[in-house]
Design an enzyme around this catalytic site. Structure first.
Site, mmCIF file in Angstrom:
data_model
loop_
_atom_site.group_PDB
_atom_site.id
_atom_site.type_symbol
_atom_site.label_atom_id
_atom_site.label_comp_id
_atom_site.label_asym_id
_atom_site.label_seq_id
_atom_site.Cartn_x
_atom_site.Cartn_y
_atom_site.Cartn_z
ATOM 1 N N ARG A 81 0.809 -1.235 0.000
ATOM 2 C CA ARG A 81 0.000 0.000 0.000
ATOM 3 C C ARG A 81 0.830 1.268 0.000
ATOM 4 O O ARG A 81 0.414 2.295 -0.532
ATOM 5 C CB ARG A 81 -0.887 0.018 1.240
ATOM 6 C CG ARG A 81 -2.104 -0.858 1.119
ATOM 7 C CD ARG A 81 -2.819 -0.901 2.436
ATOM 8 N NE ARG A 81 -3.581 0.323 2.626
ATOM 9 C CZ ARG A 81 -4.917 0.375 2.568
ATOM 10 N NH1 ARG A 81 -5.601 -0.722 2.353
ATOM 11 N NH2 ARG A 81 -5.546 1.499 2.739
ATOM 12 N N ASP A 90 -3.495 -0.875 -3.572
ATOM 13 C CA ASP A 90 -4.440 -1.285 -2.545
ATOM 14 C C ASP A 90 -5.065 -2.562 -3.081
ATOM 15 O O ASP A 90 -5.797 -2.529 -4.079
ATOM 16 C CB ASP A 90 -5.494 -0.180 -2.339
ATOM 17 C CG ASP A 90 -6.620 -0.633 -1.428
ATOM 18 O OD1 ASP A 90 -6.676 -1.828 -1.088
ATOM 19 O OD2 ASP A 90 -7.455 0.220 -1.072
ATOM 20 N N LYS A 96 1.946 -18.389 4.786
ATOM 21 C CA LYS A 96 0.942 -18.604 5.824
ATOM 22 C C LYS A 96 0.610 -17.283 6.506
ATOM 23 O O LYS A 96 1.403 -16.356 6.394
ATOM 24 C CB LYS A 96 1.428 -19.632 6.841
ATOM 25 C CG LYS A 96 2.562 -19.116 7.745
ATOM 26 C CD LYS A 96 2.951 -20.139 8.769
ATOM 27 C CE LYS A 96 2.279 -19.909 10.092
ATOM 28 N NZ LYS A 96 3.019 -19.051 11.008
ATOM 29 N N ASP A 150 5.826 -23.506 3.683
ATOM 30 C CA ASP A 150 6.043 -23.784 5.098
ATOM 31 C C ASP A 150 7.549 -23.650 5.246
ATOM 32 O O ASP A 150 8.310 -24.508 4.769
ATOM 33 C CB ASP A 150 5.591 -25.200 5.470
ATOM 34 C CG ASP A 150 5.776 -25.441 6.957
ATOM 35 O OD1 ASP A 150 6.813 -25.021 7.513
ATOM 36 O OD2 ASP A 150 4.880 -26.029 7.583
ATOM 37 N N HIS A 151 7.996 -22.554 5.852
ATOM 38 C CA HIS A 151 9.435 -22.265 5.741
ATOM 39 C C HIS A 151 10.299 -23.317 6.429
ATOM 40 O O HIS A 151 11.484 -23.412 6.158
ATOM 41 C CB HIS A 151 9.753 -20.838 6.216
ATOM 42 C CG HIS A 151 9.816 -20.673 7.697
ATOM 43 N ND1 HIS A 151 8.702 -20.478 8.474
ATOM 44 C CD2 HIS A 151 10.864 -20.664 8.556
ATOM 45 C CE1 HIS A 151 9.057 -20.361 9.739
ATOM 46 N NE2 HIS A 151 10.369 -20.465 9.823
ATOM 47 N N LYS A 161 14.439 -25.394 5.513
ATOM 48 C CA LYS A 161 15.616 -25.498 6.398
ATOM 49 C C LYS A 161 16.436 -26.728 6.012
ATOM 50 O O LYS A 161 15.891 -27.811 5.822
ATOM 51 C CB LYS A 161 15.171 -25.614 7.868
ATOM 52 C CG LYS A 161 14.541 -24.331 8.421
ATOM 53 C CD LYS A 161 14.156 -24.513 9.879
ATOM 54 C CE LYS A 161 13.267 -23.385 10.366
ATOM 55 N NZ LYS A 161 13.960 -22.211 10.847
ATOM 56 N N GLU A 188 10.852 -21.671 21.647
ATOM 57 C CA GLU A 188 11.309 -20.314 21.297
ATOM 58 C C GLU A 188 11.472 -19.498 22.567
ATOM 59 O O GLU A 188 10.727 -19.695 23.531
ATOM 60 C CB GLU A 188 10.280 -19.625 20.407
ATOM 61 C CG GLU A 188 10.070 -20.306 19.074
ATOM 62 C CD GLU A 188 9.146 -19.472 18.190
ATOM 63 O OE1 GLU A 188 9.672 -18.748 17.336
ATOM 64 O OE2 GLU A 188 7.935 -19.524 18.383
ATOM 65 N N ASP A 236 -0.438 -21.591 14.971
ATOM 66 C CA ASP A 236 0.753 -20.897 14.467
ATOM 67 C C ASP A 236 1.914 -21.864 14.200
ATOM 68 O O ASP A 236 2.679 -21.662 13.266
ATOM 69 C CB ASP A 236 1.175 -19.840 15.497
ATOM 70 C CG ASP A 236 2.331 -18.980 15.021
ATOM 71 O OD1 ASP A 236 2.331 -18.609 13.827
ATOM 72 O OD2 ASP A 236 3.234 -18.673 15.829
ATOM 73 N N HIS A 279 4.352 -26.271 10.810
ATOM 74 C CA HIS A 279 5.742 -26.710 10.952
ATOM 75 C C HIS A 279 5.870 -28.065 11.663
ATOM 76 O O HIS A 279 6.582 -28.959 11.204
ATOM 77 C CB HIS A 279 6.553 -25.675 11.730
ATOM 78 C CG HIS A 279 6.372 -24.266 11.232
ATOM 79 N ND1 HIS A 279 6.312 -23.969 9.889
ATOM 80 C CD2 HIS A 279 6.257 -23.084 11.885
ATOM 81 C CE1 HIS A 279 6.154 -22.648 9.757
ATOM 82 N NE2 HIS A 279 6.118 -22.100 10.951
ATOM 83 N N LYS A 300 6.280 -20.285 23.329
ATOM 84 C CA LYS A 300 7.044 -19.024 23.347
ATOM 85 C C LYS A 300 7.535 -18.790 24.767
ATOM 86 O O LYS A 300 6.938 -19.281 25.727
ATOM 87 C CB LYS A 300 6.148 -17.870 22.926
ATOM 88 C CG LYS A 300 5.527 -18.062 21.553
ATOM 89 C CD LYS A 300 5.995 -17.030 20.576
ATOM 90 C CE LYS A 300 5.360 -17.204 19.223
ATOM 91 N NZ LYS A 300 6.334 -17.264 18.129
#
Ligand code: BG6
Length: 479
Positions: free
Chosen positions: A46, A87, A142, A171-172, A176, A210, A229, A234, A328
């Site tokens: 934007r 936009d 995602k 899916d990162h 890896k 994490e 999440d 993952h 987390k």
């Protein structure tokens, strides 16, 4: 259709992911001459930037997020960039976007890193603007929905313009290196496969821990929670790679066919097989950190920790629990897979007073990439008072075994595969739907049982019931 894209169109080009991962990854691929000379990258978002101010923006991001020794090709990389404000809800803007992209020589790769609510209008705009033809493929970041139904809506909208073989769901974790190494470990060695089943494996643990908290992602995270999440994508992908049958080939169809069978074999989880938690103020690495509710600025029932005892109902894994745990504000950043083998069927050392401990394979994914196999060995000595045995590690540190090659971030690999059209490390629609199916059932059971997250102190390994979840099976979390 196979083509190497010579145009890349990045939606969300001024967002956090673009700054931290996408622009640095593209710059690294450019510096290493892995993308063709003629690849042009158009950013869109934007913000009312022009080409020059987007290049400045990109330069600042690279300086902030890329190690200095990998910024070699930065100046020439920036020349590849241009920008078109848009936009995504305004259909009138797509014509100008299409003009900016121009006519690709071979094809166009689009990367959508925007809020899921923008997916449908974006696809409609791309179609109207002529940016969805046969020589266009699309990468989707995602979150792709928040449940099976919303994910289907998104996938249906995408499918109206892009068939599955031109849709690349990211899916990162699959980008890896150590995650891909799981396939090498399992299928390039003869050692493990005969033992890789319920007869020889007692249980598997997958931990994604994490230390970070909300990281300012207030609106997104509070609506998602750890289950959606991290587990939905993952962790289930890691589980699928650990548990799948050997594919016949290393190709997108063969590998994804095997993964989806695993995901469909996930048994509905019983109410006492999950534990949820939310962190309260505590300390990590000696530094005080606030609680989730304080970071959020209000009370919330969102889980920042989840532990699950999962089961696969198939021949190979009958009776083998897969303990999953993510959270987390845990004491350390650690992603690892632990494969706990069974006891030897009969110990010849028992009469000599020696205890045998079952073998264990630990696959460290991050921050350290290593593989450790614990084996029993005899403690040296004359054994006058009986034989003593002890566990010793057989350790492979990938950094030592493969000193030299640059450690690449996951998005380098994934962007390159998107540009070149290799879907092996992207998630197919049936996989995503099987993942959501299982996750939705867990959420429904939380709702019907009125489950609310238990609190845990930041810097601890989650609520004590997460420990009880394994201890009642006589299993300790690997820490
Ligand atoms: C993302 C999640 O998908 O993965 C984040 O949305 C999480 O909440 C991140 O922090 C973890 O990725 P990595 O690569 O740092 O383990």
């Amino acid at each position: 259709m196979s083509f190497t894209a010579d145009r890349l169109l990045l939606f969300g080009a001024t967002g956090d992911l673009a700054q931290r991962m996408l622009l640095p990854s593209l710059c690294a691929l450019h510096a290493d001459k892995l993308v063709a000379e003629d690849l042009r990258i158009v950013g869109t978002a934007r913000q009312p930037l022009d080409d020059a101010s987007f290049r400045n923006f990109a330069r600042e991001a690279l300086e902030k997020f890329m190690p200095a020794d990998r910024r070699g090709g930065m100046a020439t990389f920036l020349n590849r960039l241009s920008y078109q404000p848009l936009d995504a809800n305004d259909m009138a803007g797509y014509e100008a976007l299409a003009q900016k992209v121009g006519t690709p020589g071979h094809g166009l790769a689009i990367f959508l890193s925007t809020a899921p609510s923008l997916f449908e209008p974006t696809i409609a705009g791309l179609t109207a603007g002529g940016l969805a033809g046969e020589n266009v493929r699309i990468g989707l970041e995602k979150p792709l929905g928040t449940c099976l139904e919303s994910s289907r809506e998104i996938n249906d909208a995408v499918a109206r313009a892009f068939p599955e073989d031109r849709t690349f769901r990211i899916d990162h974790y699959l980008g890896k290196e150590t995650v891909q190494n799981l396939l090498a470990l399992r299928f390039a060695n003869i050692l493990f496969e005969p033992l890789w089943n319920a007869a020889h494996i007692d249980h598997v643990q997958i931990t994604v821990a994490e230390t970070v908290g909300l990281e300012g992602r207030v609106s997104f995270y509070d609506g998602a929670g750890a289950l959606r999440d991290m587990v939905q994508n993952h962790m289930l992908q890691l589980l699928a790679l650990v548990a799948m049958e050997p594919p016949a080939n290393y190709d997108a169809t063969a590998i994804r066919d095997e993964k989806v069978k695993v995901l469909r074999a996930l048994r509905l989880v019983a109410p006492d097989e999950t534990v949820t938690g939310q962190y309260r103020a505590g300390a990590i690495g000696g530094q005080p950190v606030p609680g989730y509710d304080e970071e959020l600025g209000q009370d919330s029932d969102t889980e920042t920790f989840v532990a699950i005892k999962a089961h696969l109902d198939n021949w190979r894994w009958k009776g083998v629990p897969f303990y999953l745990r993510t959270g987390k504000r845990l004491p350390e950043r650690k992603t690892e897979i632990v494969v706990q083998f069974r006891h030897v069927p009969h110990s010849i050392f028992a009469g000599k007073g020696a205890l045998t401990v079952p073998n264990r394979l630990v696959i460290g994914i991050q921050p350290e990439e290593n593989i450790t196999l614990s084996l029993m060995a005899k403690v040296p000595g004359l054994d006058r008072e009986g034989i003593r045995l002890r566990e010793v590690p057989l350790d492979i540190a990938m950094a030592d075994a493969f000193a030299g090659p640059n450690k690449r971030i996951a998005y380098e690999r994934l962007l390159l595969d998107l540009i070149e059209g290799d879907q092996t490390l992207f998630v197919r629609r049936d996989e995503v739907e099987a993942q959501w199916d299982w996750i939705d059932a867990i959420r429904a059971s939380w709702t019907s049982h009125g489950v609310r997250p238990k609190t845990y102190t930041a810097g601890s390994w989650g609520p004590s019931s997460a420990i009880a979840l394994t201890e009642r099976d006589g299993v300790h979390w690997h820490e």
